[in-house]
Design an enzyme around this catalytic site. Structure first.
Site, PDB file in Angstrom:
ATOM      1  N   GLU A  11      57.725  71.062   5.278  1.00 10.14           N
ATOM      2  CA  GLU A  11      57.197  71.538   6.554  1.00 10.14           C
ATOM      3  C   GLU A  11      56.257  72.715   6.359  1.00 10.14           C
ATOM      4  O   GLU A  11      56.381  73.480   5.398  1.00 10.14           O
ATOM      5  CB  GLU A  11      58.318  71.913   7.529  1.00 10.14           C
ATOM      6  CG  GLU A  11      59.198  73.050   7.072  1.00 10.14           C
ATOM      7  CD  GLU A  11      60.222  73.442   8.128  1.00 10.14           C
ATOM      8  OE1 GLU A  11      59.870  73.437   9.330  1.00 10.14           O
ATOM      9  OE2 GLU A  11      61.363  73.756   7.749  1.00 10.14           O
ATOM     10  N   ASP A  21      56.142  68.588  10.243  1.00  3.51           N
ATOM     11  CA  ASP A  21      57.475  68.465   9.666  1.00  3.51           C
ATOM     12  C   ASP A  21      57.696  67.023   9.233  1.00  3.51           C
ATOM     13  O   ASP A  21      57.707  66.106  10.062  1.00  3.51           O
ATOM     14  CB  ASP A  21      58.520  68.879  10.709  1.00  3.51           C
ATOM     15  CG  ASP A  21      59.894  69.132  10.095  1.00  3.51           C
ATOM     16  OD1 ASP A  21      60.048  68.922   8.881  1.00  3.51           O
ATOM     17  OD2 ASP A  21      60.797  69.537  10.840  1.00  3.51           O
TER      18      ASP A  21
END
Length: 404
Positions: free
Chosen positions: A116, A21
């Site tokens: 992500e 992420d």
């Protein structure tokens, strides 16, 4: 190389799943061009009174600024923050390069958004080392190649890997070994679980359940009676049960478009015109994706940000803007008298399926004519990309910017 039996993918043969992420991605991409702003309170948003925060630096987040917050509210919380206009094409371009890098590590990459992704590292251990070594390599390579920070969570369950990355932010690495899976989960608040939003959390807390451990020790039957199938799913997650794999091809679940008005709207005519425009936009996207929909959802957000959605099932799959529009209008009528002016309206096509062959149409010849007309509009747009073709009732209106 021998694996650590206490780590994901150890002697027990567990999967090794990572959630990568990017940290404050939009902000960090902007700082690549303006490094002198590093350390400042920064908000990425369209600089207008009706826009929302797309991203905020951690310095601005310390003031309470969050993504999706109205910019006006963010400015109240962080009056000295600098607002930067987003450059979406750069975010997409760099995202594509990052995803291409992930593909050099494993062929099992599930992109969730521009910033992500899940990576199945199970097959990469022999070549690249232990899960922790691979996690460190990913963070180092992303920093070196792109100048961006990334947080990585690693576990043998998808949702635990995602929770781990959230707990390790910003710019960190957290590995949850399978033997400590339940121990890790039971230290968390119940709101950390997938599927526990504000309403579910409030309902659980009303039952005296505020931690994952308390949820795990609540009888599954009790949760099922209170929350239905969702309660059973939450009980399984509380014990670390999640067999979902990394999906290399994510099926589109819905296609939608929405509009936030410059001024709150109460006039029925304006709302219907907007529904017509959005319905044709969504239908065009369906046809471009070779998809049809058997469900339609309407979204309304009022002046005070209270949001309502209504949905309906269609008698047969469609990619017709007329069908989407007529269904959306029906849903709008069923909502009854509106308590206040509308800030945002949206249309979403749901229950998508690939369009194969001819569509089943109703016996109403008008629907067939409309589908033919919309296909003709698509053909014009492909041949003349700069042309603007729209229903006649919309031709007198000012053009609107593209909706992301």
């Amino acid at each position: 190389m021998a694996s650590d039996p206490a780590s994901p993918g150890g002697a027990g043969g567990s999967r090794v799943l990572a959630h990568a992420d990017m940290d404050a991605y939009y902000v960090e991409v902007e700082l690549l061009r303006r490094p002198e702003l590093r350390g400042r309170k920064i908000i990425v948003a369209q600089d207008s009174g009706r826009s929302v925060v797309l991203s905020a630096s951690y310095q601005a987040r310390a003031d309470g600024v969050r993504s999706a917050m109205p910019l006006s509210r963010a400015r109240q919380l962080s009056p000295h923050a600098l607002v930067l206009e987003p450059t979406m094409h750069r975010y997409r371009e760099i995202s594509a390069q990052i995803m291409a890098y992930f593909a050099t590590i494993t062929d099992r990459v599930e992109q969730l958004s521009v910033d992500e992704a899940f990576l199945d590292l199970t097959g990469a251990r022999r070549r690249l080392g232990s899960p922790e070594q691979i996690g460190r390599m990913i963070r180092s390579d992303i920093r070196e190649q792109f100048g961006l920070p990334v947080t990585v969570g690693i576990a043998d369950r998808k949702f635990i890997a995602k929770i781990a990355s959230t707990r390790a932010k910003p710019d960190g690495l957290l590995l949850v070994p399978p033997p400590r899976r339940v121990e890790f989960l039971h230290t968390l608040p119940v709101r950390a679980l997938w599927g526990v939003g504000g309403k579910t959390a409030a309902a659980l807390e009303g039952l005296g359940i505020s931690t994952v451990e308390q949820l795990a020790h609540t009888p599954a039957d009790s949760l099922r009676r209170r929350f239905g199938v969702h309660g059973e799913q939450l009980h399984r997650l509380a014990w670390g049960e999640d067999d979902r794999e990394v999906e290399t091809e994510r099926a589109e679940k819905s296609i939608g478009a929405e509009e936030t008005f410059a001024e709150d709207i109460a006039e029925e005519k304006v709302l219907r015109e907007e529904l017509l425009r959005l319905s044709h936009k969504v239908a065009g996207r369906l046809r471009a994706s070779a998809m049809t929909a058997q469900g339609v959802a309407l979204k309304l957000r009022y002046r005070d940000f209270e949001t309502h959605t209504r949905s309906a099932t269609l008698p047969h799959p469609t990619h017709s803007g007329l069908t989407l529009y007529s269904t959306a209008v029906s849903l709008l009528e069923k909502m009854g008298e509106r308590p206040q002016p509308v800030r945002l309206i949206g249309v979403r096509a749901e229950r998508l399926q690939h369009h194969v062959g001819a569509l089943q149409l109703s016996f109403d010849r008008a629907e067939t004519n409309w589908v033919d007309a919309e296909n003709a509009v698509d053909a014009v747009a492909r041949r003349f990309p700069g042309a603007s073709v729209a229903p006649a009732s919309l031709l007198s209106r000012e053009p609107r910017p593209e909706i992301e």
